[in-house]
Design a protein around this motif. Structure first.
Motif: not given
Length: 105
Positions: A85, A87-92
């Motif tokens: 994951y 966080a800065e992309k909000g996805t895996t």
């Protein structure tokens, strides 16, 4: 567990493992394994690292953070998955091949 050095290492850590406030550290120690993740108290993480490094525990289940950042030699490394994951992309996202090589040592 049959290896001479293993028994000495386990004996060294029995008291410390029993005094751990983390129930999982206490329970898993007797099975020759350990866990390591960010939700653990720092002293329990350090204890687990020391026990694995000294051979008191033979199996260590850990997060990618440990596998990336701490040099604990292991005979075999099993990776459950190669996505983490971000966080800065909000996805895996998939781990790069260099990150996977780092985990393998």
């Amino acid at each position: 567990i049959g290896e001479e050095g293993t028994n000495d290492a386990r004996t060294t850590y029995i008291d410390r493992a029993e005094k751990s406030r983390n129930m999982e550290v206490r329970q898993h120690f007797y099975n020759g394994m350990g866990i390591h993740h960010a939700g653990m108290l720092r002293p329990d993480r350090k204890l687990t690292e020391q026990m694995f490094n000294d051979g008191a525990i033979k199996v260590l289940c850990c997060t990618a953070t440990l596998a990336w950042g701490i040099n604990l030699p292991a005979h075999t490394v099993i990776i459950k998955g190669t996505d983490v994951y971000m966080a800065e992309k909000g996805t895996t996202v998939d781990l790069s091949i260099l990150d996977v090589q780092q985990i393998f040592g």
